[in-house]
Design a protein around this motif. Structure first.
Motif, PDB file in Angstrom:
ATOM      1  N   GLU A 486      28.285  48.261  42.389  1.00 19.01           N
ATOM      2  CA  GLU A 486      27.276  47.947  41.368  1.00 19.01           C
ATOM      3  C   GLU A 486      27.906  47.163  40.231  1.00 19.01           C
ATOM      4  O   GLU A 486      29.065  47.426  39.865  1.00 19.01           O
ATOM      5  CB  GLU A 486      26.751  49.250  40.738  1.00 19.01           C
ATOM      6  N   ASP A 487      27.145  46.271  39.647  1.00 18.79           N
ATOM      7  CA  ASP A 487      27.494  45.610  38.383  1.00 18.79           C
ATOM      8  C   ASP A 487      28.889  44.985  38.382  1.00 18.79           C
ATOM      9  O   ASP A 487      29.647  45.157  37.428  1.00 18.79           O
ATOM     10  CB  ASP A 487      27.435  46.625  37.216  1.00 18.79           C
ATOM     11  N   LEU A 488      29.250  44.306  39.444  1.00 13.52           N
ATOM     12  CA  LEU A 488      30.576  43.669  39.473  1.00 13.52           C
ATOM     13  C   LEU A 488      30.430  42.156  39.467  1.00 13.52           C
ATOM     14  O   LEU A 488      29.446  41.619  39.995  1.00 13.52           O
ATOM     15  CB  LEU A 488      31.324  44.067  40.752  1.00 13.52           C
ATOM     16  N   ASP A 489      31.428  41.448  38.923  1.00 13.29           N
ATOM     17  CA  ASP A 489      31.435  40.001  39.109  1.00 13.29           C
ATOM     18  C   ASP A 489      31.812  39.731  40.568  1.00 13.29           C
ATOM     19  O   ASP A 489      32.345  40.599  41.261  1.00 13.29           O
ATOM     20  CB  ASP A 489      32.413  39.339  38.129  1.00 13.29           C
ATOM     21  N   ASN A 490      31.533  38.519  41.028  1.00  8.66           N
ATOM     22  CA  ASN A 490      31.715  38.206  42.453  1.00  8.66           C
ATOM     23  C   ASN A 490      33.150  38.419  42.923  1.00  8.66           C
ATOM     24  O   ASN A 490      33.403  38.927  44.017  1.00  8.66           O
ATOM     25  CB  ASN A 490      31.309  36.750  42.735  1.00  8.66           C
ATOM     26  N   GLU A 491      34.088  38.009  42.083  1.00  8.78           N
ATOM     27  CA  GLU A 491      35.498  38.124  42.482  1.00  8.78           C
ATOM     28  C   GLU A 491      35.893  39.596  42.637  1.00  8.78           C
ATOM     29  O   GLU A 491      36.528  39.978  43.630  1.00  8.78           O
ATOM     30  CB  GLU A 491      36.387  37.446  41.444  1.00  8.78           C
ATOM     31  N   SER A 492      35.497  40.436  41.684  1.00 10.96           N
ATOM     32  CA  SER A 492      35.839  41.865  41.773  1.00 10.96           C
ATOM     33  C   SER A 492      35.212  42.479  43.014  1.00 10.96           C
ATOM     34  O   SER A 492      35.846  43.262  43.722  1.00 10.96           O
ATOM     35  CB  SER A 492      35.360  42.622  40.542  1.00 10.96           C
ATOM     36  N   LEU A 493      33.970  42.102  43.276  1.00 16.05           N
ATOM     37  CA  LEU A 493      33.314  42.645  44.468  1.00 16.05           C
ATOM     38  C   LEU A 493      34.151  42.324  45.709  1.00 16.05           C
ATOM     39  O   LEU A 493      34.422  43.192  46.543  1.00 16.05           O
ATOM     40  CB  LEU A 493      31.908  42.054  44.624  1.00 16.05           C
ATOM     41  N   GLN A 494      34.574  41.059  45.818  1.00 15.90           N
ATOM     42  CA  GLN A 494      35.329  40.672  47.022  1.00 15.90           C
ATOM     43  C   GLN A 494      36.671  41.394  47.104  1.00 15.90           C
ATOM     44  O   GLN A 494      37.094  41.822  48.177  1.00 15.90           O
ATOM     45  CB  GLN A 494      35.550  39.160  47.029  1.00 15.90           C
ATOM     46  N   LEU A 495      37.328  41.545  45.969  1.00 15.24           N
ATOM     47  CA  LEU A 495      38.636  42.211  45.981  1.00 15.24           C
ATOM     48  C   LEU A 495      38.487  43.691  46.338  1.00 15.24           C
ATOM     49  O   LEU A 495      39.239  44.229  47.151  1.00 15.24           O
ATOM     50  CB  LEU A 495      39.324  42.068  44.623  1.00 15.24           C
ATOM     51  N   TYR A 496      37.501  44.344  45.745  1.00 11.25           N
ATOM     52  CA  TYR A 496      37.335  45.785  45.989  1.00 11.25           C
ATOM     53  C   TYR A 496      36.889  46.042  47.427  1.00 11.25           C
ATOM     54  O   TYR A 496      37.403  46.945  48.097  1.00 11.25           O
ATOM     55  CB  TYR A 496      36.309  46.396  45.022  1.00 11.25           C
ATOM     56  N   ALA A 497      35.903  45.257  47.872  1.00  7.56           N
ATOM     57  CA  ALA A 497      35.409  45.469  49.244  1.00  7.56           C
ATOM     58  C   ALA A 497      36.519  45.182  50.257  1.00  7.56           C
ATOM     59  O   ALA A 497      36.674  45.902  51.242  1.00  7.56           O
ATOM     60  CB  ALA A 497      34.198  44.569  49.503  1.00  7.56           C
ATOM     61  N   SER A 498      37.310  44.162  49.986  1.00  6.23           N
ATOM     62  CA  SER A 498      38.398  43.814  50.923  1.00  6.23           C
ATOM     63  C   SER A 498      39.398  44.948  51.012  1.00  6.23           C
ATOM     64  O   SER A 498      39.937  45.241  52.081  1.00  6.23           O
ATOM     65  CB  SER A 498      39.116  42.543  50.458  1.00  6.23           C
ATOM     66  N   THR A 499      39.660  45.582  49.882  1.00  6.74           N
ATOM     67  CA  THR A 499      40.582  46.718  49.891  1.00  6.74           C
ATOM     68  C   THR A 499      39.966  47.905  50.627  1.00  6.74           C
ATOM     69  O   THR A 499      40.581  48.487  51.521  1.00  6.74           O
ATOM     70  CB  THR A 499      40.898  47.141  48.433  1.00  6.74           C
ATOM     71  N   ASP A 500      38.730  48.253  50.260  1.00  7.55           N
ATOM     72  CA  ASP A 500      38.132  49.498  50.773  1.00  7.55           C
ATOM     73  C   ASP A 500      37.821  49.429  52.268  1.00  7.55           C
ATOM     74  O   ASP A 500      38.016  50.404  52.992  1.00  7.55           O
ATOM     75  CB  ASP A 500      36.847  49.826  49.994  1.00  7.55           C
ATOM     76  N   PHE A 501      37.322  48.281  52.722  1.00  7.98           N
ATOM     77  CA  PHE A 501      37.063  48.144  54.163  1.00  7.98           C
ATOM     78  C   PHE A 501      38.358  47.787  54.896  1.00  7.98           C
ATOM     79  O   PHE A 501      38.646  48.298  55.965  1.00  7.98           O
ATOM     80  CB  PHE A 501      36.038  47.035  54.427  1.00  7.98           C
ATOM     81  N   GLY A 502      39.123  46.864  54.274  1.00  2.72           N
ATOM     82  CA  GLY A 502      40.324  46.331  54.941  1.00  2.72           C
ATOM     83  C   GLY A 502      41.330  47.411  55.272  1.00  2.72           C
ATOM     84  O   GLY A 502      41.933  47.412  56.350  1.00  2.72           O
ATOM     85  N   ALA A 503      41.515  48.365  54.347  1.00  5.10           N
ATOM     86  CA  ALA A 503      42.534  49.394  54.561  1.00  5.10           C
ATOM     87  C   ALA A 503      42.220  50.240  55.791  1.00  5.10           C
ATOM     88  O   ALA A 503      43.137  50.744  56.440  1.00  5.10           O
ATOM     89  CB  ALA A 503      42.632  50.289  53.324  1.00  5.10           C
TER      90      ALA A 503
END
Ligand code: SF4
Length: 644
Positions: A486-503
């Motif tokens: 929620e409420d993230l800028d596009n870059e943060s969304l991509q970084l967080y999702a990449s970490t959470d799914f990627g791991a």
């Protein structure tokens, strides 16, 4: 055997791996210090003014260590002027010299600046991609030769109070190492350990270690193996994390976050660099966003601990064995689910961002390479004719047995108690904090796919814990990972999702991605993020892979402009790996994984590679991109782009 795979403090409780504190000039790295952010200049190190100006921009952006390339003694000598220039302007940030092939440059740089990065693959070795047959005796002789070359630098750094980074790169492992240990994560670790031992023999411990690769899987495995090996010894040196040649824009950010984020989740990493083919000051905010996520991670809900006697090998990729349910699990690649549940009605136009566009003239759906497999529509059921490759998931309360439409149940009980179920595929939401649910999953039928939810602050670890429990109980139900932002800028969304799914994908623990966003992002960005994560984890290839170096003082052409030109012509060549490297010194080694390579060989001159072999030499830069396309055609890897 308990703790067979121990490579970090805990897989369930967030905790940073305690490393030795190393002094780099006026800052500490490792120990209790915060995760340090660093980057590398792209200027010519001989251009003192520009090099100082760029460093200042980086420092102002938050860069805590500034690295310069020092290809020869003259650049190393010029670091003195750069150091003095920065000091005179009030910038005392530690500087690092990047050394490849030139021990004499390292010994000059150590006179003036705080840290020397050496690459064990080329400090005293060369790479010709040759397989060499060593006896134990001849290998020992080689180690003596390396020790003789490296020891003077170690002694000098000890005398001057400098730090050394032993920076292994997967792409530039020496022929000696690959011949003995393979072109592998293990080879990377062995290569660093040889250099660590030389330092320790000289009682020098001011070391930072890195294990970079352009492939996030290899990179993560190598850092884990190294951490595991160091934990078994009595010295755990700080880790500098990075994914090399990550590229630019979205791809570079996703690849970096998959590799760096996966390690940070387990408390590994004392300093990071995000290598983007962009201006170095732009790397720092990305690194900052990755590191900041762990500042308060200690306060997360309890997750039942486990030891490291794992049902999977964290040092080698293997996908968890799961049942095949329709096109999910088993040998299928991970699926992508788009969440459209916020919409009251869903029309054909609503799925354009999910990779489907309807062509009215032809009365046909155009389906992109990155087209999602499922859309979740909540209480709404789409009324239009769906593209053949798209399925709908709706809430079980409104589900009716209709083609391409499947129900999702809120929990195990509602599935068991329902009389309205699909004969082929039913999704069940699972709160992974409740490990007792694992026993109940065991009794469910083989139409089930689980959707894993967690509200834990340390949610990746909680999901992993649940998956480990499933594996320990030999349950093969496929699991799709759900994450909401929620409420993230596009870059943060991509970084967080990449970490959470990627791991989880990196350990083969996921059969799909379900990404939901609220008050941020959009469907198109979510789709490209999901496919980008699958591409970076090499679990589903949907586009061309670019291995482009971040550029540095050795770069012989405009990397950003050239990368953009190459992308424009080749971005439809799904699965092809193209290396774009700024110089001949490191380029061919660093892109060793690529199918084709574009490498700067002199001012305005390019060499083109087919895998590891140069096939066109000294081409004029003006026509080099067209020549690359011609080469791809010549080798039969070209397809004409589709125009949707
Ligand atoms: S490959 Fe790129 S980043 Fe690496 S040394 Fe050459 S120009 Fe610099």
């Amino acid at each position: 055997m308990a703790d067979q795979f121990k490579y970090c403090n805990s897989l369930t409780e967030y905790s940073r791996l305690k490393t030795i504190e190393v002094n780099v000039g006026n800052i500490g790295v490792g120990g209790d210090n915060p995760i340090r952010l660093q980057s590398m200049t792209t200027t010519d190190t001989m251009d003192t003014e520009l090099s100082i100006e760029q460093a200042i921009r980086m420092i102002e952006a938050g860069c805590e260590l500034v690295r310069y390339t020092a290809p020869s003694k003259k650049e190393a000598e010029n670091l003195k002027l750069i150091r003095n220039g920065l000091n005179s302007k009030g910038y005392t940030t530690p500087l690092v010299a990047d050394i490849h092939f030139t021990p004499n440059a390292a010994e000059v740089a150590a006179l003036y600046i705080e840290k020397i990065r050496v690459n064990p693959g080329n400090y005293a070795d060369k790479k010709k991609f040759e397989e060499i047959d060593y006896t134990d005796e001849s290998y020992k002789t080689e180690l003596i030769r390396i020790k003789e070359k490296f020891t003077p630098l170690v002694l000098l750094c000890k005398e001057k109070g400098r730090a050394i980074r032993i920076g292994t790169n997967h792409g530039s492992l020496s022929d000696r190492i690959t011949s003995r240990f393979g072109d592998s994560a293990v080879g990377m670790v062995e290569s660093a350990l040889e250099f660590i031992k030389i330092c320790e023999d000289n009682e020098f411990y001011n070391l930072v270690i890195s294990m970079k690769s352009s492939n996030p899987l290899i990179m993560v495995q190598a850092y884990r193996i190294l951490a595991g090996r160091m934990l078994k010894r009595d010295k755990v040196y700080p880790l500098h994390l990075g994914v090399t040649e990550a590229g630019e824009g979205e791809d570079g950010r996703i690849k970096s976050a998959v590799g760096i984020g996966t390690l940070l989740e387990d408390g590994l990493g004392d300093t990071i660099r995000v290598s983007l083919t962009e201006d170095p000051e732009l790397e720092i905010p990305v690194a900052k966003k990755l590191a900041e996520r762990y500042e308060n991670r200690l306060i997360h809900d309890y997750i039942k601990p486990i030891n490291f006697d794992l049902p999977y090998n964290p040092f080698e990729y293997n996908k968890r064995k799961t049942n095949t349910v329709k096109n999910i699990g088993g040998k299928n690649h991970p699926i992508v689910i788009s969440d459209l549940s916020h919409l009251d009605t869903i029309s054909a136009a609503n799925i354009f961002g999910a990779g489907y566009s309807y062509n009215v003239n032809d009365d046909k759906w155009n389906i992109k390479e990155q087209a999602v497999d499922y859309i979740y529509t909540g209480l709404t059921i789409p009324k239009f004719a769906l593209p053949g490759t798209l399925n709908v998931i709706c809430d079980s309360t409104v589900w009716k047995n209709a083609p391409q439409t499947y129900p999702v149940f809120g929990d195990v009980d509602s599935f068991i108690n329902s009389k309205n179920k699909s004969n082929t595929l039913n999704f069940i939401c699972i709160d992974v904090s409740d490990l007792e649910l694992v026993k109940r999953v065991k009794d469910l039928d083989d139409t089930i796919v689980l959707v894993s939810f967690s509200s834990n602050f340390h949610r990746m670890a909680e999901k992993r814990r649940f998956l480990i429990e499933l594996m320990n109980q030999d349950i093969k139900t496929p699991v799709v990972i759900f994450n909401e932002y929620e409420d993230l800028d596009n870059e943060s969304l991509q970084l967080y999702a990449s970490t959470d799914f990627g791991a989880l994908l990196i350990d083969g623990l996921s059969d799909g991605i379900w990404l939901k966003t609220e008050n941020c992002s959009n469907l198109q960005l979510n789709t490209s993020t999901a496919f980008g994560i699958l591409q970076a984890t090499r679990t589903r290839i949907s586009k061309t892979d670019y291995i482009s170096c971040p550029s540095c003082g050795r770069t012989l052409f405009d990397l950003q402009e050239t990368t953009a030109k190459i992308r424009l012509k080749t971005n439809h060549l799904k699965g092809l790996k193209i290396g774009i490297m700024g110089c001949i010194v490191n380029g061919p080694g660093e892109m060793a994984d690529a199918d084709y390579g574009y490498v700067g060989v002199g001012k305005g001159k390019i060499n083109l590679y087919k895998e590891r072999t140069v096939v066109k030499k000294n081409i004029d830069e003006i026509k080099a991109v067209d020549e690359l396309v011609a080469l791809i055609k010549e080798y039969g890897d070209w397809v004409e782009p589709k125009h949707n």
